[in-house]
Design a protein around this motif. Structure first.
Motif, mmCIF file in Angstrom:
data_model
loop_
_atom_site.group_PDB
_atom_site.id
_atom_site.type_symbol
_atom_site.label_atom_id
_atom_site.label_comp_id
_atom_site.label_asym_id
_atom_site.label_seq_id
_atom_site.Cartn_x
_atom_site.Cartn_y
_atom_site.Cartn_z
ATOM 1 N N THR A 1 52.900 -28.080 -22.395
ATOM 2 C CA THR A 1 53.043 -29.321 -21.625
ATOM 3 C C THR A 1 52.574 -30.475 -22.499
ATOM 4 O O THR A 1 51.734 -30.296 -23.389
ATOM 5 N N HIS A 2 53.120 -31.663 -22.230
ATOM 6 C CA HIS A 2 52.772 -32.852 -23.010
ATOM 7 C C HIS A 2 52.896 -34.053 -22.076
ATOM 8 O O HIS A 2 53.999 -34.392 -21.623
ATOM 9 N N SER A 3 51.765 -34.664 -21.767
ATOM 10 C CA SER A 3 51.766 -35.799 -20.841
ATOM 11 C C SER A 3 52.688 -36.911 -21.327
ATOM 12 O O SER A 3 52.673 -37.281 -22.507
ATOM 13 N N GLY A 4 53.501 -37.421 -20.415
ATOM 14 C CA GLY A 4 54.448 -38.463 -20.757
ATOM 15 C C GLY A 4 55.745 -37.943 -21.342
ATOM 16 O O GLY A 4 56.688 -38.710 -21.559
ATOM 17 N N VAL A 5 55.791 -36.630 -21.615
ATOM 18 C CA VAL A 5 56.992 -36.013 -22.189
ATOM 19 C C VAL A 5 57.555 -34.958 -21.242
ATOM 20 O O VAL A 5 58.728 -35.012 -20.858
ATOM 21 N N THR A 6 56.745 -33.980 -20.861
ATOM 22 C CA THR A 6 57.193 -32.950 -19.918
ATOM 23 C C THR A 6 56.975 -33.422 -18.481
ATOM 24 O O THR A 6 56.237 -34.380 -18.228
ATOM 25 N N THR A 7 57.600 -32.722 -17.559
ATOM 26 C CA THR A 7 57.521 -33.117 -16.150
ATOM 27 C C THR A 7 57.150 -31.943 -15.259
ATOM 28 O O THR A 7 57.350 -30.773 -15.616
ATOM 29 N N LEU A 8 56.625 -32.275 -14.087
ATOM 30 C CA LEU A 8 56.339 -31.292 -13.055
ATOM 31 C C LEU A 8 57.636 -30.913 -12.350
ATOM 32 O O LEU A 8 58.682 -31.540 -12.539
ATOM 33 N N ASP A 9 57.562 -29.899 -11.500
ATOM 34 C CA ASP A 9 58.761 -29.506 -10.755
ATOM 35 C C ASP A 9 59.205 -30.584 -9.766
ATOM 36 O O ASP A 9 60.335 -30.574 -9.281
ATOM 37 N N SER A 10 58.318 -31.556 -9.505
ATOM 38 C CA SER A 10 58.664 -32.685 -8.642
ATOM 39 C C SER A 10 59.416 -33.779 -9.397
ATOM 40 O O SER A 10 59.886 -34.743 -8.796
ATOM 41 N N GLY A 11 59.499 -33.662 -10.732
ATOM 42 C CA GLY A 11 60.129 -34.683 -11.559
ATOM 43 C C GLY A 11 59.165 -35.718 -12.097
ATOM 44 O O GLY A 11 59.542 -36.538 -12.934
ATOM 45 N N GLU A 12 57.902 -35.692 -11.636
ATOM 46 C CA GLU A 12 56.890 -36.637 -12.119
ATOM 47 C C GLU A 12 56.295 -36.148 -13.434
ATOM 48 O O GLU A 12 56.351 -34.961 -13.760
ATOM 49 N N SER A 13 55.716 -37.068 -14.194
ATOM 50 C CA SER A 13 55.180 -36.747 -15.512
ATOM 51 C C SER A 13 53.989 -35.797 -15.423
ATOM 52 O O SER A 13 53.177 -35.867 -14.490
ATOM 53 N N THR A 14 53.877 -34.914 -16.415
ATOM 54 C CA THR A 14 52.658 -34.125 -16.584
ATOM 55 C C THR A 14 51.468 -35.080 -16.690
ATOM 56 O O THR A 14 51.506 -36.026 -17.491
ATOM 57 N N PRO A 15 50.422 -34.876 -15.901
ATOM 58 C CA PRO A 15 49.253 -35.764 -15.989
ATOM 59 C C PRO A 15 48.609 -35.696 -17.367
ATOM 60 O O PRO A 15 48.804 -34.735 -18.127
ATOM 61 N N SER A 16 47.804 -36.692 -17.684
ATOM 62 C CA SER A 16 47.155 -36.781 -19.000
ATOM 63 C C SER A 16 45.754 -36.178 -18.971
ATOM 64 O O SER A 16 45.292 -35.661 -17.961
ATOM 65 N N ASN A 17 45.100 -36.236 -20.125
ATOM 66 C CA ASN A 17 43.699 -35.860 -20.293
ATOM 67 C C ASN A 17 43.413 -34.422 -19.877
ATOM 68 O O ASN A 17 42.585 -34.144 -19.009
ATOM 69 N N HIS A 18 44.099 -33.492 -20.555
ATOM 70 C CA HIS A 18 43.914 -32.066 -20.301
ATOM 71 C C HIS A 18 42.474 -31.656 -20.624
ATOM 72 O O HIS A 18 41.917 -32.043 -21.647
ATOM 73 N N ASP A 19 41.891 -30.830 -19.768
ATOM 74 C CA ASP A 19 40.541 -30.324 -20.035
ATOM 75 C C ASP A 19 40.483 -28.829 -19.762
ATOM 76 O O ASP A 19 41.313 -28.080 -20.280
ATOM 77 N N GLY A 20 39.520 -28.371 -18.957
ATOM 78 C CA GLY A 20 39.313 -26.943 -18.758
ATOM 79 C C GLY A 20 40.558 -26.215 -18.285
ATOM 80 O O GLY A 20 41.331 -26.733 -17.483
#
Length: 479
Positions: free
Chosen positions: A77-96
């Motif tokens: 996944t890559h925030s701003g590049v990939t999308t959720l199944d809803s069509g919205e962007s993958t959120p940013s600031n990946h952590d645990g």
């Protein structure tokens, strides 16, 4: 019952023999360039000195991730590049992150998004999926990533409307505990509800995540990570806070309580006992802060002191104890349950007085002996821009191939690095974003390090902008 000096001395003799990592007995001594624990040198089958790990890192032509020869990575996944199944962007600031085995060869990953404060402050907050929202004013939460055997990826929201979701931890019943590293009350930073809690997310059942409820029994403070003792049912939790430094906590379940999917949300806010660690040495002397230990093999006894007000309505939990009541630690970070206890990280102590400064520790808590043992110390990194030196350990996992894999959140170059049972560190990956450009390098920390259930893939994140990576290659025991 307090641990007596006689009990502690007896247990120290046993604990000092070494810490088991995935079945192998050995003490870790992992300052950069540290020597092997047996004869001071690692040697191959011909008696020649050899280096641990998988060899030097090879620069990435794509400018993202350097790995040893023979290893490769894939962006999941890559925030701003990939999308959720809803069509919205993958959120940013990946952590645990944690990996779970799904049906028919599917791997399920739950990924925290460490987004603090109100939603308007972030370009890619966690979407407010209907039924999965705790506080509509908060930007954080976590997503569930499904990686199918053929390589297809799907992603959806596990929980939304939480804040500063940091390390967290997996449970023995295959769910995820997402931790809020904040103490914001309703009305602060755009929040409409109180924050600083732990929430349970089930990656296998979307319906189980509806109407999110905090596990208030675990307390309200700047949560970092959590593990569950699968035999006793205790929860152990770290607090990443300063002024004063945070605490190591233990939650004891109430009599008759049985863990399982969805059970934590049924607990009353005051259920069980939340307590903070109080440590002492073999002479019975109180230890005020774990950062003062710099010798590998240091063992302390642990007592547990009950928290007066776990929901911290007026005073932060860590500030409710007087001087000498509990033991603090510099930047308590990731945790991982293995070998009958929990490994936990206390990060750098560069501001400490001369003689105690270091760039990170890993401790092991043995619940049977009620002792903690210092298994990793990183020496102060004099040149963070130089490759091969590590500082600021954060997220951590125990490798199925032996030893530890640690995500670096330090200064300068950022790495994933290993710590072997024989006592040395080695590089496993390097963040190469912005390297070799005129742009001032900003090396975002690594987070979310964990292995797939079959042990073939190492997952890890680059927090900013938010990239989840799958690393594969010729895994083996790295000495």
């Amino acid at each position: 019952m307090p641990l007596s000096r006689r009990d502690f001395t007896a247990r120290t003799v046993i604990a000092g023999a070494g810490v088991a990592l995935t079945g192998t007995v050995g003490a870790l001594a992992t300052a950069p360039g540290a020597l092997a624990a047996d004869d001071g040198t690692l040697r191959d089958e011909h008696g020649r000195p050899c280096e641990p790990g998988y060899g030097p890192l090879v620069a990435d032509p794509a400018g993202l991730l350097a790995l040893p020869a023979g290893f490769r990575y894939r962006v999941i996944t890559h925030s701003g590049v990939t999308t959720l199944d809803s069509g919205e962007s993958t959120p940013s600031n990946h952590d645990g992150t944690a990996a779970f085995e799904g049906h028919r060869g599917v791997t399920l990953l739950v990924n925290n998004h460490e987004l603090k404060g109100k939603r308007a402050d972030w370009a890619h907050p966690v979407p407010l999926t209907e039924g999965l929202v705790y506080d509509p004013g908060a930007a954080g939460g976590c997503t569930v990533v499904e990686v199918r055997r053929g390589g297809e990826v799907a992603e959806w929201v596990g929980i939304a409307g939480t804040s500063t979701n940091c390390a967290g931890g997996a449970t023995p019943w295959d769910t995820w505990l997402t931790c809020e590293e904040t103490e914001d009350l309703a009305g602060k930073n755009g929040m409409t509800k109180d924050h600083g809690y732990v929430f349970e997310v089930d990656p296998h059942d979307r319906r189980a995540n509806r109407d999110p409820k905090p596990v208030k029994a675990f307390g309200r403070y700047a949560h970092e990570a959590v593990v569950i003792d699968p035999r006793q049912g205790h929860a152990y939790l770290t607090e990443d806070a300063s002024g004063p430094n945070g605490l190591l906590y233990r939650w004891t379940p109430p009599s008759g309580f049985r863990h399982g999917r969805g059970k934590l949300r049924t607990l009353a806010a005051d259920a069980g006992v939340l307590a903070a660690a109080k440590c002492f040495d073999s002479a019975g002397h109180f230890v005020d802060d774990l950062s003062r230990a710099t010798k590998i093999g240091t063992v302390y006894g642990v007592d547990w002191v009950t928290v007066p007000d776990r929901d911290a309505r007026t005073v932060s939990v860590r500030k409710q104890f007087g001087e000498g009541a509990v033991t603090r630690a510099r930047k308590l970070e990731g945790m991982w349950w293995a070998d009958g206890g929990t490994y936990f990280v206390s990060s750098y102590a560069r501001e400490e007085s001369p003689g105690t400064a270091h760039d990170g520790q890993v401790w092991f808590y043995d619940p049977k002996r009620r002792t903690i043992r210092l298994t990793v110390v990183l020496g102060v990194n004099a040149d963070p821009a130089k490759d091969g030196s590590f500082d600021g350990p954060d997220n951590i996992t125990v490798s199925p191939y032996g030893g530890l894999v640690i995500a670096e959140d330090g200064s300068g170059l950022q790495h994933l690095f290993g710590a072997t049972e024989s006592g040395r560190t080695y590089p496993l990956a390097r963040n190469e974003m912005n390297m070799g450009t005129a742009q001032e390098p900003e090396y975002s920390e690594f987070t979310g390090v964990c292995f797939s259930p079959d042990g073939h893939t190492l997952y890890a994140n680059i927090q900013d902008p938010g990239i989840m990576l799958a690393i594969t290659g010729p895994w083996r025991r790295a000495h």
